[in-house]
Design an enzyme around this catalytic site. Sequence first.
Site, mmCIF file in Angstrom:
data_model
loop_
_atom_site.group_PDB
_atom_site.id
_atom_site.type_symbol
_atom_site.label_atom_id
_atom_site.label_comp_id
_atom_site.label_asym_id
_atom_site.label_seq_id
_atom_site.Cartn_x
_atom_site.Cartn_y
_atom_site.Cartn_z
ATOM 1 N N GLU A 162 0.666 4.181 7.367
ATOM 2 C CA GLU A 162 -0.337 3.724 6.412
ATOM 3 C C GLU A 162 -0.891 4.904 5.606
ATOM 4 O O GLU A 162 -0.715 6.065 6.002
ATOM 5 C CB GLU A 162 -1.466 3.021 7.173
ATOM 6 C CG GLU A 162 -1.004 1.814 7.987
ATOM 7 C CD GLU A 162 -0.535 0.624 7.132
ATOM 8 O OE1 GLU A 162 -0.131 0.826 5.972
ATOM 9 O OE2 GLU A 162 -0.579 -0.508 7.653
ATOM 10 N N ASP A 220 0.820 -1.217 0.000
ATOM 11 C CA ASP A 220 0.000 0.000 0.000
ATOM 12 C C ASP A 220 0.854 1.267 0.000
ATOM 13 O O ASP A 220 0.346 2.367 0.191
ATOM 14 C CB ASP A 220 -0.978 0.004 1.191
ATOM 15 C CG ASP A 220 -0.279 0.056 2.553
ATOM 16 O OD1 ASP A 220 0.977 0.091 2.592
ATOM 17 O OD2 ASP A 220 -0.986 0.067 3.582
#
Length: 270
Positions: free
Chosen positions: A143, A136
């Site tokens: 994140e 990702d």
Amino acid sequence: MRVIVEKSADEVSRRGAKFIASLVRRKPDCVLGLATGGSPLGVYAELIRMHREEDLDFSRVTTFNLDEYVGLGPTHNQSYRYFMQSNLFDHINIEPKRTHVPDGRALDFEAHCRQYEQRIADAGGIELQLLGIGTDGHIAFNEPGSSLGSRTRLKTLAGETIRDNARFFGSEEQVPRLAITMGVGTILESRQCLLIAMGDHKAAAIRSTVEGPVTAQVTASALQLHRDVIIGLDEAAGGWLERREYYAEVERANELLESGQLRALGIGNQ
Ligand code: PGA
């Protein structure tokens, strides 16, 4: 950003290890930032070999790891402290007190994170930060959506990361939901960054990191703002890069410059 695409994952590891080793030889009391996961395993194996066979000395080196799962202690076989002991520290002559990994069992998260940042500052900052990248696009556990100015803090893992890391735990349910992680801002303060990635499952994240816009949706893209970054890739991880030929050309020119072959670069021919 210097993008180096090697023929194989092994070559990425060997070159990465050589790079770290040359810093350790040049500056025996350097401060290294270290990473966990599948990507750095080959680098650590090579550093251990160099310690055993080539007298690479870690006795004065200090290390700071990027992150740790919340809830896992040092003896849990999936904790990052355990990973570092079994894949590197136990096999080289590093002083245990000079190795730092966030404490997954800290209860006062804020105080612990503040203290971790302070320890990095007290050590004089990180000279070279080794990084992997998530599918990702995360660096450490930053994140998508993480502030690009973030500092060491608590972070909730993204679903993609939980799925990716389930392979180490046996099932998704067993993967911790929270981690303590250096922030993007913390990482950007390292004097040099070396990001390595292998395999075609990393190709999309690498393309976004190197050739996409700088965005909190791909936290590795913040490295575009850093003045000294090397991205080491195997062919598969570099497979989606549009400007691959140019990066290879830059490397060829660098090699000629380093070996003093100036005429081959058209310098001094007139
Ligand atoms: P990996 O993980 O090296 O195990 O692929 C990298 C990361 O998630 O940062």
